[in-house]
Each structure stands twice: as C-alpha cells, then as structure tokens.
Motif scaffolding. Sequence first.
Motif, PDB file in Angstrom:
ATOM      1  N   ALA A 455       0.844  -1.188   0.000  1.00 26.79           N
ATOM      2  CA  ALA A 455       0.000   0.000   0.000  1.00 26.79           C
ATOM      3  C   ALA A 455       0.883   1.243   0.000  1.00 26.79           C
ATOM      4  CB  ALA A 455      -0.934   0.015   1.213  1.00 26.79           C
ATOM      5  N   ILE A 456       0.284   2.360  -0.451  1.00 26.47           N
ATOM      6  CA  ILE A 456       0.974   3.647  -0.502  1.00 26.47           C
ATOM      7  C   ILE A 456       0.274   4.573   0.469  1.00 26.47           C
ATOM      8  CG2 ILE A 456       1.709   5.554  -1.973  1.00 26.47           C
ATOM      9  CD1 ILE A 456       1.308   3.668  -4.385  1.00 26.47           C
ATOM     10  N   GLN A 457       0.915   4.874   1.584  1.00 23.02           N
ATOM     11  CA  GLN A 457       0.313   5.720   2.616  1.00 23.02           C
ATOM     12  C   GLN A 457       0.850   7.136   2.477  1.00 23.02           C
ATOM     13  OE1 GLN A 457      -1.010   4.511   6.738  1.00 23.02           O
ATOM     14  NE2 GLN A 457       1.015   5.338   7.198  1.00 23.02           N
ATOM     15  N   TYR A 463      -2.083  14.465   0.598  1.00 21.50           N
ATOM     16  CA  TYR A 463      -3.455  14.231   0.162  1.00 21.50           C
ATOM     17  C   TYR A 463      -4.074  15.511  -0.395  1.00 21.50           C
ATOM     18  CZ  TYR A 463      -8.506  13.530   0.573  1.00 21.50           C
ATOM     19  OH  TYR A 463      -9.854  13.485   0.311  1.00 21.50           O
ATOM     20  N   GLU A 464      -3.844  16.642   0.260  1.00 27.29           N
ATOM     21  CA  GLU A 464      -4.404  17.908  -0.203  1.00 27.29           C
ATOM     22  C   GLU A 464      -3.873  18.265  -1.591  1.00 27.29           C
ATOM     23  OE1 GLU A 464      -6.777  19.574   1.137  1.00 27.29           O
ATOM     24  OE2 GLU A 464      -6.908  18.318   2.930  1.00 27.29           O
ATOM     25  N   ARG A 475      -7.616   6.111   5.768  1.00 23.09           N
ATOM     26  CA  ARG A 475      -7.205   5.108   6.744  1.00 23.09           C
ATOM     27  C   ARG A 475      -7.627   5.510   8.157  1.00 23.09           C
ATOM     28  NH1 ARG A 475      -1.171   2.737   8.293  1.00 23.09           N
ATOM     29  NH2 ARG A 475      -1.993   0.984   9.489  1.00 23.09           N
ATOM     30  N   GLY A 476      -7.963   6.761   8.293  1.00 22.00           N
ATOM     31  CA  GLY A 476      -8.339   7.238   9.619  1.00 22.00           C
ATOM     32  C   GLY A 476      -7.135   7.799  10.353  1.00 22.00           C
ATOM     33  N   LEU A 477      -7.214   7.780  11.677  1.00 22.66           N
ATOM     34  CA  LEU A 477      -6.132   8.312  12.503  1.00 22.66           C
ATOM     35  C   LEU A 477      -5.139   7.218  12.830  1.00 22.66           C
ATOM     36  CD1 LEU A 477      -8.197  10.537  14.981  1.00 22.66           C
ATOM     37  CD2 LEU A 477      -6.952  11.263  12.937  1.00 22.66           C
ATOM     38  N   ILE A 478      -3.852   7.586  12.739  1.00 27.95           N
ATOM     39  CA  ILE A 478      -2.789   6.679  13.161  1.00 27.95           C
ATOM     40  C   ILE A 478      -1.923   7.415  14.152  1.00 27.95           C
ATOM     41  CG2 ILE A 478      -2.791   5.416  10.975  1.00 27.95           C
ATOM     42  CD1 ILE A 478      -0.244   6.924  10.222  1.00 27.95           C
ATOM     43  N   THR A 479      -1.308   6.669  15.054  1.00 28.28           N
ATOM     44  CA  THR A 479      -0.473   7.282  16.084  1.00 28.28           C
ATOM     45  C   THR A 479       0.975   7.298  15.602  1.00 28.28           C
ATOM     46  OG1 THR A 479      -1.953   6.471  17.810  1.00 28.28           O
ATOM     47  CG2 THR A 479       0.268   7.161  18.472  1.00 28.28           C
ATOM     48  N   ALA A 488      -4.277   9.780   7.885  1.00 30.25           N
ATOM     49  CA  ALA A 488      -3.476   9.183   6.809  1.00 30.25           C
ATOM     50  C   ALA A 488      -4.413   8.646   5.740  1.00 30.25           C
ATOM     51  CB  ALA A 488      -2.577   8.079   7.355  1.00 30.25           C
ATOM     52  N   TYR A 489      -3.919   8.534   4.535  1.00 33.52           N
ATOM     53  CA  TYR A 489      -4.708   8.083   3.400  1.00 33.52           C
ATOM     54  C   TYR A 489      -3.893   7.083   2.594  1.00 33.52           C
ATOM     55  CZ  TYR A 489      -7.339  12.313   4.533  1.00 33.52           C
ATOM     56  OH  TYR A 489      -8.047  13.283   5.171  1.00 33.52           O
ATOM     57  N   LEU A 490      -4.620   6.176   1.925  1.00 30.04           N
ATOM     58  CA  LEU A 490      -3.968   5.186   1.072  1.00 30.04           C
ATOM     59  C   LEU A 490      -4.227   5.547  -0.393  1.00 30.04           C
ATOM     60  CD1 LEU A 490      -4.859   1.871   2.936  1.00 30.04           C
ATOM     61  CD2 LEU A 490      -2.800   3.286   3.155  1.00 30.04           C
ATOM     62  N   LEU A 491      -3.166   5.831  -1.144  1.00 25.91           N
ATOM     63  CA  LEU A 491      -3.262   6.153  -2.563  1.00 25.91           C
ATOM     64  C   LEU A 491      -3.546   4.868  -3.341  1.00 25.91           C
ATOM     65  CD1 LEU A 491      -2.842   8.037  -5.040  1.00 25.91           C
ATOM     66  CD2 LEU A 491      -0.393   7.508  -4.881  1.00 25.91           C
TER      67      LEU A 491
END
Length: 498
Positions: A455-457, A463-464, A475-479, A488-491
């Motif tokens: 995956a590409i995070q 993202y913007e 992906r939601g929130l990651i710590t 974070a988002y997955l391309l």
Amino acid sequence: MQVNRHSFPRDSIQWTIARLQASLVRLINRRTILLLSILLLTGIAGTLWSTFQLSSNLIQSQALQNAELYAQAINEARTLYSSKAVDRVKTVAGVTITDNYTQQAHAIPIPATYLIELGETLSQQNPGMSVRLFSNYPFAKRKQQGGPRDEFEREALHFLEQNPKQMYVRVEPYQGRLALRFAQADIMKPSCVSCHNTHPDSPKRDWKVGDVRGALEITRPLDSFMAKTNTGLGGIFAALATLSLLALVGVGLVISRLRQTSKELELRVIERTAELRRTNQKLAEEQEKSERLLLNILPPPIAQKLKDGETNIADGFASVTILFADLVNFTELSEQVSPTELVALLNEIFSRFDRLTERYGLEKIKTIGDAYMVVGGLPVPRADHAQAIADFALDMQREIQQFNREYRQECSIRIGINTGPVVAGVIGTRKFIYDLWGDAVNMASRMEAHGIANAIQVSQATYEQLKDQYTFEPRGLITVKGKGSISAYLLTGRKQSY
C-alpha cells in the motif's frame, strides 16, 4: 634554440612538444633558401593575381564609362531633338509628329521613335554593340520589340522603377560574348506626359512627370577592351613568368636536398603526435569516468557547484514531496538465498526503481539496506512534484508485481509519502552524500514505517495536493511518535478524468 632536457620528464607531454619545437627551429635556420623561395613565389603569385584583377577592373571600368557616355549622348540628342525640332515643328501647319512617320507625308518621328531608331543605327555601325529602349508598357505596334526580352531587362526595369536615379549594370554572356550590360531609367518629362496620355495607341493613360517610362540599355562586348588591355600587360606577365620559372628551378634544387630530412622530421612529428593523442585520449577517458561517477553520486547542479569550488552547499525548498519505500519481507528472503543471489535480486529491484526515477525526473537520495528514498521538487524546483511522486509510487507497485512474476518471488513493498519544506545539501568531505533534513522528511519516514504492505500511505499534506487527481481510501487516525494522532490516506490510483 636549445632545450634543457633535464627540465622535462621524458614521459611528459611538455618535453615532447619542446623537442619538436627545437627541431623545427633548427630546420628553419638551416633552410633559409627554401623560405626565401616560397616567399618569392608567393609574392609573384600575388602580383599576378593583383595584375589580373586590376586589368579586369580596368576593362569593366572602361566599358562602363563608355556606356555612360553613349547613354548621355543619346539622351542629349533626344532632348535636343525634342526641344529644338519637335517643339518648333508643332507650330508649322501641315507637319505631323507621329511614330508612324514613314507612312505619312510631311511627318517627323516622335522623340521616342527617334531615340529607338538612333539606337538601332548605333548598333548597326558598332558590331556587337546593342542600344535598346524597352518598357513594360510598349505600344501595341512595338510589343515584341519594345518589351523586356530576357531576365536582365526584367530585373533592370524592376530595379529602376524603385531607384530611377541609379543605373543597373551587370557583366554576363550576351550573344556568345562576355559583355557589360548597362541600363538607366527613361524618365517621363513634362513634354512627353500629354502625348502619352492622349495617344490613341498608348497602353497607359495616367502617366505623371517623373514616372519611369522604361529603360535605355547599352550593351558593350568586353573582348575589344580586353584585347587592348592584355596587349599592355603581356610584357609584365612574360617577365613574371620568367622570374617564376627561375625561382621554381632554384627551389627544386634546394628541395631535392631537403627531401630526406623532411621525411625523417615528418615521421618524428607523426610519432609524437600519435603519442600526444593517445595521452590526451586517456586523460579524456579518465575525466569522463570521474564525471560519470560524480553525477551518479550527486545531482548535476550540485556537482557543478562542487566543481566550481563551493564548499558549503545547502539550499532551502519551500515545498517538495518525499517518498520512502521498504521491502517488507526481504529479511525472510535473505535467509532463503545465498548472499550473491540476494544482492543480485536487490540490485534488480532498485535498478527498476532507478529507471522510474529518470522517467519522472525525480532525485534519488539514497538506499539503506532494502529501503529506497526519493524526492521530487529539487534540486530544480517544479510545481508537479507531488503528482510525479504519486505516479512513481504506483509504478513501483507494478514493478514489484512484474519482478515477482519473472523471478517467482513474493516480495511486497511498503511506501510512505509526505509533502513539505526541507533543507538539502552536501555533507562530508570523503564519501560525501546529498541528503535532506527537516520535519517533512521525518513525517515521510513515519508514513512508511506505519504503513501497510503493498500500500501507498500519504500524509494529510500530500493528500491535499493530490485529492483532485487521484483516488484514495481514508485510513483514519494513526499514532505517530512525536506527532500524536494524525490522518493518513492510502493512494489507490489515478482518476479516470486525469
């Protein structure tokens, strides 16, 4: 000239050049006669050429002057005829002024007809000479004789219509003889305007004073002028030819003695030149190797700064996009194959990534083990750095899939991307490297470290930049260490419209 051989190493280029220079100087000092002979022949050849050019110029000048005098005389005769004869005859009853005067009683020719017939008479009395009055607007009766007949006359009319006060001259073959062709404008005068505008056969009825009616051409063959000039130059050429022959005989005697020495010197020069060429070629090859090595380590603009002598190289970039990639299960693979096979597989993967880097105009920063780092937007800033990195990341996934099919492996890749400001520069003096610093770099590394295999995070900032052109899965929130919870988002791909 004496050369101190001990001041040059025998294997140096400077010593070889110095020896050749010394040999040439000694040869020149011993062969003064040869040099004098060459100078003499050069002077004679230059004199012959200058004399030939002078005679040619004199011939053309005489012919041009002769043509100008004829043209002046003809025009004066026409003016005199018009003012002294035609103007007076106009007041005499029963006398007609016409171009067809031979068909009428008590008629005299108009000035143009008088000039044409005067030119024909001069041409008949001077074989080879041609006097013509021609125009783009000849009377219908003189259409064939009065219009331009060849390229010279057409070009002359075009030139004189634009430059009526100048003359048009050219030297060219004419009727099988080299001739000077002279043409000047036939200007419409006040006494002629009324006649030409009212004559029933006139092809043009809007003449004005000063218009170019046509052109008066005088053609003079140059052979008669050449014969007179060549007669005077014959003695000079004969004397110069005799002197040249004597000089050549003397030079031939000297050259026969120098032939052997010249051959030996030529062989030495060829040998030394070949050695010098081989040395220069080796130097160029080594320089090219160094250049390629430097460009493999550093971007071209940074490499140029180092070659220019800059020591502290650091630049700030307001916005770049950084990508970190890591082969997820490469550790397990290393336990299954030999070290040689492992390095070969890793080299194959990273070589594929390198080709993608070149395709998208990105800058590879480094590889650490099985990790790969690349950035877009430096050292030369570009507005589409985020898009280029996104396309690069998607192609990285395809390359891994292709690699797995070809080598029957099960490698997977984890990719993290972030966009932001960085500082880039060169650190170290030995085994130096072009590297990046800044919070944006750390965030890109965290995106990869907290990513998902295959995956590409990407971060919120990336993202913007890409949300209008690419597809994503939230992906939601990651710590993230030091950052807390972030989005974070997955391309996943490009939008069809893009």
